[in-house]
Design an enzyme around this catalytic site. Structure first.
Site, PDB file in Angstrom:
ATOM      1  N   GLN A  68       0.827  -1.256  -0.085  1.00 36.60           N
ATOM      2  CA  GLN A  68       0.140  -0.132   0.147  1.00 36.60           C
ATOM      3  C   GLN A  68       0.969   1.184   0.011  1.00 36.60           C
ATOM      4  OE1 GLN A  68      -3.010  -1.619   3.339  1.00 36.60           O
ATOM      5  NE2 GLN A  68      -3.854   0.493   2.426  1.00 36.60           N
ATOM      6  N   HIS A  69       0.022   2.469  -0.257  1.00 33.33           N
ATOM      7  CA  HIS A  69       0.625   4.020  -0.102  1.00 33.33           C
ATOM      8  C   HIS A  69       1.792   4.348  -1.161  1.00 33.33           C
ATOM      9  CE1 HIS A  69      -1.412   3.581   3.498  1.00 33.33           C
ATOM     10  NE2 HIS A  69      -0.461   2.667   4.235  1.00 33.33           N
ATOM     11  N   ASP A 230      -2.000  -4.956  -0.307  1.00 32.22           N
ATOM     12  CA  ASP A 230      -1.545  -6.329   0.323  1.00 32.22           C
ATOM     13  C   ASP A 230      -2.333  -6.734   1.576  1.00 32.22           C
ATOM     14  OD1 ASP A 230      -0.586  -4.185   1.982  1.00 32.22           O
ATOM     15  OD2 ASP A 230       1.494  -5.019   1.549  1.00 32.22           O
TER      16      ASP A 230
END
Length: 472
Positions: A68-69, A230
């Site tokens: 992520q991110h 994820d």
């Protein structure tokens, strides 16, 4: 029919090829990623090509889950402008603080986005780019997440091949979008004005897909599902039910649960994410997790198995040693400039066994705090499902229930993120209203232990006593 699930994590790409009807794994492979806090996305693509060779071309549908991110910025021609800043890059901590103040404080961020952004969130990285690399920020026409970019590449992009309806556009799902800081999980929509305020000008965002949508096809004809982050992929792969608490100890540490209602924690400790099915995934993430065990093992001249044996040979409480495991700064609590602290050293307790035990207890105490943060939002763990690479450690398994204070269930080892991505692909392929009923993971073992509150108390005392330290 066969479906493929991809897990593009911080450390590697893993590909599973599964039967669509029951999730049985018929093939798998992995390829490494370089270490670090930023990465050229092209290296993810190369790893996907290596690990997917002989697997992806056999799949009728493919789903991609990824870390992520991460901030993937593209120019008007869809070319990557700079290496992606990853979730574990803490350089945007000052920008996070300024953005929180600009939007009206933590409560307003929680109300609008479900989360109070830390340096991990994409929105803070956009502001960092605007302040430190203004030329790159000015060129930025689109911002994607790692799984968005990989899914797009699988269509034949960037740029996308022509289809009857026109060129393929980048697509994301609400789960991964909820980790950006410019998406509303409660309202299920982008907040483009926040992304524009962070970057300094409007920026293109990927289309939001429905959970079971076929978003495109590969040049070979395989269907592509929306993909996800994820943590959302792991929850789908595990078949997590409402209210069940999962703790994952991998590169990062996470504690999360599937919920029917969105979370909005003003403290910023619980991120109010969405999941991959239309529900929600309140989550607490830590920067320091399995790597603490790896680093400690290296310091003691052993390997993870040796560290486990040493830790189990020491008493609870590690002879008075307490480790604060913030070696790389920390996200929960929000201490990006922190470093590790070891307290309680004496001439008699400085033995390898105690140091190994202190490291294991530190990681678990950090995640016990995370479980407590979920409880503050109304999600109380009756048991914990323990996954991740460090869940293979016997010391982690036996000590965890004593630290968490509840029984711990360890599912059979599996690549749950990739399995969740494959399950999403099978769902998209089926056109059904809900994900396919794949068999739930078998239980490898269940662990119980008498709680050790003194260990938690010593850890909390050290955590609180160092709250003003910045590691400099």
């Amino acid at each position: 029919m066969l479906v493929a699930g991809v897990d593009s994590s911080t450390q590697s790409t893993k590909v599973l090829l599964c039967q669509a009807e029951d999730g049985a794994v018929v093939g798998q492979a992995t390829a490494p990623h370089p270490d670090g806090t930023e990465c050229d996305p092209e290296l993810w693509w190369q790893a996907l090509g290596e690990s997917g060779r002989g697997l992806l071309d056999r799949a009728d549908a493919i789903g991609v889950a990824a870390q992520q991110h991460g901030m993937v910025v593209l120019d008007q021609a869809s070319h990557v402008i700079r290496p992606a800043l990853l979730w574990n890059d803490m350089r945007s901590a000052p920008q996070a603080a300024r953005l929180i103040a600009e939007l009206g404080g933590p409560a307003e961020w929680a109300r609008r986005t479900g989360s109070v952004p830390s340096a991990s969130f994409t929105v803070t990285k956009l502001r960092w780019l605007a302040e430190h690399e203004p030329a790159a920020a000015e060129r930025t026409a689109h911002v994607l997440l790692p799984h968005d970019w990989l899914t797009w590449r699988l269509t034949g992009g960037p740029g996308g091949p022509a289809e009857p309806g026109g060129p393929v556009e980048p697509v994301t799902d609400r789960g991964d979008a909820s980790g950006t800081g410019y998406f509303s999980p409660a309202d299920n929509r982008w907040l483009p004005e926040i992304a524009a305020a962070a970057l300094g000008h409007p920026v293109g965002l990927p289309r939001l897909a429905a959970p079971a949508e076929i978003v495109a096809r590969t040049p070979g004809g395989a269907a592509l599902s929306a993909g996800t982050g994820d943590n959302m992929g792991a929850a789908l792969g595990l078949g997590v039910g409402l209210g069940e608490v999962v703790v994952s100890i991998g590169t990062s540490g996470t504690a999360y649960a599937v919920a029917a209602k969105p979370a909005a924690d003003e403290s910023g400790l619980v991120a109010g994410f969405a999941d991959a099915t239309g529900r929600f995934l309140p989550l607490v993430a830590t920067v320091n997790a399995a790597r603490i065990l790896t680093v400690t093992a290296r310091m003691l001249g052993t390997d993870p198995s040796g560290l486990s044996r040493l830790a189990l040979a020491a008493p609870a409480g590690a002879g008075g040693l307490t480790l604060l495991p913030y070696l790389d700064g920390e996200r929960s609590p929000n201490r990006p400039g922190a470093s590790g602290v070891l307290r309680g050293l004496t001439s008699t307790n400085t033995i390898p066994e105690n140091l190994a035990r202190a490291a294991v207890e530190a990681v678990l105490c950090s995640l016990a705090d995370a479980i407590g943060n979920l409880a503050d939002c109304g999600i109380t763990a009756q048991r914990v499902i323990l996954i991740g690479g460090a869940a293979r450690s016997e010391a982690v398994r036996w000590i965890a229930p004593a630290i968490f204070g509840v029984p711990v269930t360890v599912p059979e080892p599996a690549e749950y993120v990739a399995l969740g991505a494959a399950r999403q692909a099978a769902w998209a392929l089926s056109g059904a209203a809900s994900p396919p009923d794949w068999p739930l993971p078998g239980v490898s073992a269940e662990y119980t232990a008498q709680p050790t509150p003194l260990v938690r108390e010593r850890y909390a005392a050290l955590r609180d006593a160092t709250a003003g330290w910045d590691g400099t």
